[in-house]
Design an enzyme around this catalytic site. Structure first.
Site, PDB file in Angstrom:
ATOM      1  N   ALA A 210      -1.776  11.218   9.847  1.00 53.64           N
ATOM      2  CA  ALA A 210      -0.721  11.074   8.832  1.00 53.64           C
ATOM      3  C   ALA A 210       0.036  12.385   8.605  1.00 53.64           C
ATOM      4  O   ALA A 210       1.275  12.415   8.634  1.00 53.64           O
ATOM      5  CB  ALA A 210      -1.328  10.563   7.526  1.00 53.64           C
TER       6      ALA A 210
ATOM      7  N   LYS B  42     -13.309   3.363  17.619  1.00 50.41           N
ATOM      8  CA  LYS B  42     -13.206   4.796  17.951  1.00 50.41           C
ATOM      9  C   LYS B  42     -13.852   5.672  16.879  1.00 50.41           C
ATOM     10  O   LYS B  42     -14.315   6.778  17.178  1.00 50.41           O
ATOM     11  CB  LYS B  42     -11.742   5.190  18.195  1.00 50.41           C
ATOM     12  CG  LYS B  42     -10.868   5.006  16.971  1.00 50.41           C
ATOM     13  CD  LYS B  42     -10.344   6.311  16.426  1.00 50.41           C
ATOM     14  CE  LYS B  42     -10.057   6.193  14.942  1.00 50.41           C
ATOM     15  NZ  LYS B  42      -8.849   5.467  14.574  1.00 50.41           N
TER      16      LYS B  42
ATOM     17  N   GLY C 195       0.268   5.050   4.167  1.00 51.42           N
ATOM     18  CA  GLY C 195       1.324   4.139   3.734  1.00 51.42           C
ATOM     19  C   GLY C 195       2.596   4.885   3.365  1.00 51.42           C
ATOM     20  O   GLY C 195       3.704   4.491   3.742  1.00 51.42           O
TER      21      GLY C 195
ATOM     22  N   ARG D 271     -11.659  12.845  10.372  1.00 50.39           N
ATOM     23  CA  ARG D 271     -12.619  13.177   9.329  1.00 50.39           C
ATOM     24  C   ARG D 271     -14.006  12.603   9.592  1.00 50.39           C
ATOM     25  O   ARG D 271     -14.989  13.113   9.086  1.00 50.39           O
ATOM     26  CB  ARG D 271     -12.088  12.760   7.961  1.00 50.39           C
ATOM     27  CG  ARG D 271     -11.726  11.310   7.848  1.00 50.39           C
ATOM     28  CD  ARG D 271     -10.980  11.067   6.551  1.00 50.39           C
ATOM     29  NE  ARG D 271     -10.802   9.633   6.386  1.00 50.39           N
ATOM     30  CZ  ARG D 271     -10.181   9.062   5.378  1.00 50.39           C
ATOM     31  NH1 ARG D 271      -9.655   9.807   4.445  1.00 50.39           N
ATOM     32  NH2 ARG D 271     -10.081   7.759   5.292  1.00 50.39           N
TER      33      ARG D 271
ATOM     34  N   GLY E 210       0.829  -1.201   0.000  1.00 47.49           N
ATOM     35  CA  GLY E 210       0.000   0.000   0.000  1.00 47.49           C
ATOM     36  C   GLY E 210       0.861   1.247   0.000  1.00 47.49           C
ATOM     37  O   GLY E 210       1.984   1.234   0.508  1.00 47.49           O
ATOM     38  N   SER E 211       0.348   2.303  -0.601  1.00 38.89           N
ATOM     39  CA  SER E 211       1.151   3.515  -0.789  1.00 38.89           C
ATOM     40  C   SER E 211       0.270   4.766  -0.826  1.00 38.89           C
ATOM     41  O   SER E 211       0.569   5.722  -1.529  1.00 38.89           O
ATOM     42  CB  SER E 211       1.929   3.401  -2.095  1.00 38.89           C
ATOM     43  OG  SER E 211       1.008   3.162  -3.160  1.00 38.89           O
ATOM     44  N   GLY E 212      -0.821   4.726  -0.057  1.00 38.94           N
ATOM     45  CA  GLY E 212      -1.662   5.920   0.067  1.00 38.94           C
ATOM     46  C   GLY E 212      -1.008   6.929   1.001  1.00 38.94           C
ATOM     47  O   GLY E 212       0.211   6.893   1.226  1.00 38.94           O
TER      48      GLY E 212
END
Lengths: 362, 362
Positions: B159, B211, B18, B275, B13-15
Site C-alpha cells: 500500500a 503466500k 482501501g 508484515r 472499506g477505507s483502511g
C-alpha cells in the site's frame, strides 16, 4: 553402480565457489567410498601467499586460506598445480573457473582426458563466438572443445551460506548419461545442500546466466529508491523475458525447470543478495562506471550481469528481436550509459509479462 | 462500452489499502468520464478523530487522516458512513475490508444492490465454513451471499509504495463478464499501477491468501539467521505447495497465473517486505506469541499467515493430505507452538519441490 572402479573426481578451479564445493564433495567422496575414489583432486592456479605456495598450504592446513578462509576441507582433497596431472584419469571433472578462461583451459586439457569422462560446469556466463556474433553456453563450449558430455549445476546457493552449511538447493542439468544421475546426486547432495536433476540442461544454464541481467535491473531500482513492489515486478517481468529468450534461442524447455532452484530460486536470491544487484545499486547512487565500482567494491572481480546483457543485446540485435526484450535491453543500455537509469520504469511498462506462446511441454 | 450510463463505483472499506485504491480510482473515474460516474463513493466505518467525524474530514480535507495521512484524494471521492447509501445503485463494488467482517457486511447489503452489479474483492483471507470444516474463498462468500458476480484483485503491491506512486503491478481475476474487463482495467490501471486480467480467478485469490503462509516460513528462517539461499528455497518450495494445493482443491488452474503479479510477484514481495515475515522473524527471536507481537508491533492489527495456515491445516487434515504439504503444516505447527522453529529445515527436506502432475493446461 555400473562403474567397476570408484569414480575419480577433479575440481577444475579453486576460487570461493570451487572451494565451497570442495568442502561438500570432499566429505561425500569420503563417505561413499564404493562410488568414489576418496582422493578428490583440485586444480589450483598456483600463487604465493606470504612466501608459501597455495597448493602446499591447502595440502598441509586443509584450508584455502585465500579464497575460503576459516573452513577446513577434508584431508582427501588434494591441491594440484598442474592442470593435466589434476585431470588425467578423472571420471568427473567439475569446472568452476571464470568463464573467460574456459577456452584456454580446455585447449590445455584436450587429448589428456579419460574416455567417457563427464564434465559438469558450475560457470555462469556466456562464451562469445566472435566470428558468428552469437553467444554459446559454457557447457556447449566444453562439450565441443573436449568432446565429452557436459552437465551443469546452478541454483540459489550463495557460496558463503553454503560454506556455513545453511539450507540451500541446486539444480543439475544433464542431458544424457541418465545412468550417472544417482552418482551425481551422491557427489553433490547432503542434508543442507539439496539437488534436483533434470535433462533440461540448457534451460538450467541459461537461467543461471540470464538472472544476473535481471539482478542488475533490481539493483537499479534499489538505487532509484523503489521498494519491494517494483522489485517484485522486475523479478516477474525478468523471469518472463528469460522464458521467452530460452524458447527463442534454445527451443524446447520444460516449464518445471523455471520452478527449480536454478529458476525462480536463483533469480530471487540474486535479486535480493547478489553482487550484480549491489554494484548496480551503487552505479545509480554514485554515478561511477561499472568498471570503477568493480575495482572499488569487488577488488577487481567482475560482475557478470553487464557482460551477459551485452552478449544478449548482440544476439537480439542480430536477430532483430530487440523490441521483445525491453528489460534486458534497458539493462544493457543503462550499464553502457546509453540510457538514464530512471528510464528503466518506462521500459518495464513495455514488457509483455507473458510466457512464450508455445511453452506447454513436458 | 455497453453501459448506457457511466458506471457508478463504490469502495466498501477505507483502511490503508482501501484509501490507496481510492487515490487511484478517484483519479481514473475523473479522467474517464464517459465510462464512470465521477463520484466515487467510499463507505467509511465512522469514527471520531479529535472530535470530528472521519467522513467529514475526508469530505472536506480530501484526506483519510487516520489510515492514509499525507495523501490527497481527488475531491470526487465521497466518504459515506451509511453502508447501504454508499452502495445502492452502484455498478461496481470494491470490497476492501478485513475478511472477518465480510459476512456481516454482505448481510447488511443483501437485497439493496443493483441488478447486474459486479463485486471485486481485494481481501486476502479465507472464510471458514464451520459446519463443514472447510475453507471458502472470500469471493465465493460474496458471490453466494449477494448473488452477484465477484472478481478479485491481488498482486505485489504494498500500500505505502502504491500510494507513493512507485511502479507496481496487480492481477485481476474475473471468471465471467469479459465484456467488463476493459472497464476494470480503466478503473484500476495507471502508468505506475499495471493491471493484467485473467479468468483464472480462484488461483489469483488463492495465491493472495496462501503466500502469507510462505512468508511466515521466510520470517522464521530470518529469525533463525539464515540467508538468501534458504529464503529462496522457501519461496520456491512454498510456491510449489501453493500450486499443488490449488490443483487439489480448486482443480483447473492455468500455469500462467503463477507467473502473474498475484503469483511469484506477490510471493516475493511478501517474503521480502511483508508484515507476516516481520512478525514471524520476531516470533523466533523474542519467543513471544504471535498474539503478543501483533499487539506490540502492529497496534493490534492481525497478520493473516497464521490464520491461513490454520485454515489450510484443517482442510488438509480433513482430506488426509498432511504429508503432501510439509511447509504449510510446519508453519501452522510453529505458529501454534507445536513445533520448534529450527525444525522448519527438516520439513523443507520433505518437500517434493514439484509441480502437480496434471498442471499442463491453458
Amino acid at each position: 553402480m555400473k562403474h567397476k572402479a570408484p569414480a575419480k573426481v577433479t575440481l577444475v578451479g579453486s576460487g570461493n565457489w570451487g572451494s565451497t564445493i570442495a568442502l561438500i564433495i570432499g566429505r561425500n567422496a569420503g563417505r561413499h567410498s564404493n562410488d568414489f575414489d576418496p582422493e578428490v583432486r583440485m586444480w589450483v592456479h598456483e600463487e604465493m601467499i606470504n612466501g608459501r605456495k597455495l597448493t602446499e598450504i591447502i595440502n598441509t592446513q586443509h584450508e584455502n586460506v585465500k579464497y575460503l578462509p576459516g573452513k577446513k576441507l577434508s584431508p582427501n582433497v588434494t591441491a594440484i598445480a598442474d592442470l593435466v596431472t589434476a585431470c588425467v584419469d578423472s571420471d568427473i571433472l567439475i569446472f568452476v573457473i571464470p568463464h573467460q578462461f574456459v577456452e584456454n583451459i580446455c585447449m590445455q586439457l584436450k587429448g589428456h582426458l579419460k574416455e567417457g569422462a563427464l564434465a559438469i560446469s558450475l560457470i555462469k556466463g556466456f562464451l562469445i563466438d566472435k566470428k558468428e556474433g552469437v553467444i554459446r553456453l559454457v557447457s556447449e563450449g566444453i562439450r565441443e572443445l573436449l568432446n565429452i558430455d557436459t552437465a551443469v549445476l546452478m541454483g540459489a546457493n550463495i557460496a558463503k551460506e553454503v560454506a556455513n552449511d545453511e539450507f540451500a538447493e541446486a539444480t543439475i542439468g544433464c542431458k544424457g548419461q541418465e545412468e550417472k544421475w544417482p552418482m551425481l546426486k551422491k557427489l553433490f547432495e547432503n542434508d543442507n545442500f539439496r539437488i534436483n536433476l533434470t535433462k533440461d540442461s540448457s534451460t538450467v544454464e541459461l537461467c543461471g546466466v540470464l538472472k544476473n541481467i535481471v539482478a542488475c535491473a533490481a539493483g537499479f531500482a534499489d538505487g532509484l529508491g523503489y521498494g519491494s513492489s517494483t522489485k517484485a515486478a522486475i523479478i516477474r517481468l525478468g523471469l518472463l523475458e528469460i522464458t521467452v529468450f530460452v524458447e527463442l534461442f534454445y527451443h524446447g524447455s520444460n516449464i518445471q525447470t523455471y520452478f527449480e532452484s536454478c529458476g525462480i530460486g536463483d533469480l530471487v536470491a540474486t535479486c535480493i543478495a547478489g553482487r550484480n544487484r549491489k554494484i548496480c545499486e551503487a552505479f545509480v547512487k554514485t554515478k561511477k562506471s561499472i568498471k570503477e565500482l568493480e575495482r572499488e567494491m569487488l577488488n577487481g572481480q567482475s560482475v557478470q550481469g553487464p557482460a551477459a546483457a551485452e552478449a544478449v543485446f548482440v544476439m537480439l540485435n542480430k536477430y532483430n528481436m530487440i523490441a521483445k526484450f525491453p528489460l534486458f535491453v534497458a539493462v544493457y543500455q543503462i550499464c553502457t550509459e546509453k540510457l538514464a537509469p530512471n528510464l528503466l520504469i518506462e521500459r518495464l511498462r513495455e514488457c509483455s509479462g507473458e510466457l512464450p506462446d508455445n511453452w506447454l511441454r513436458s
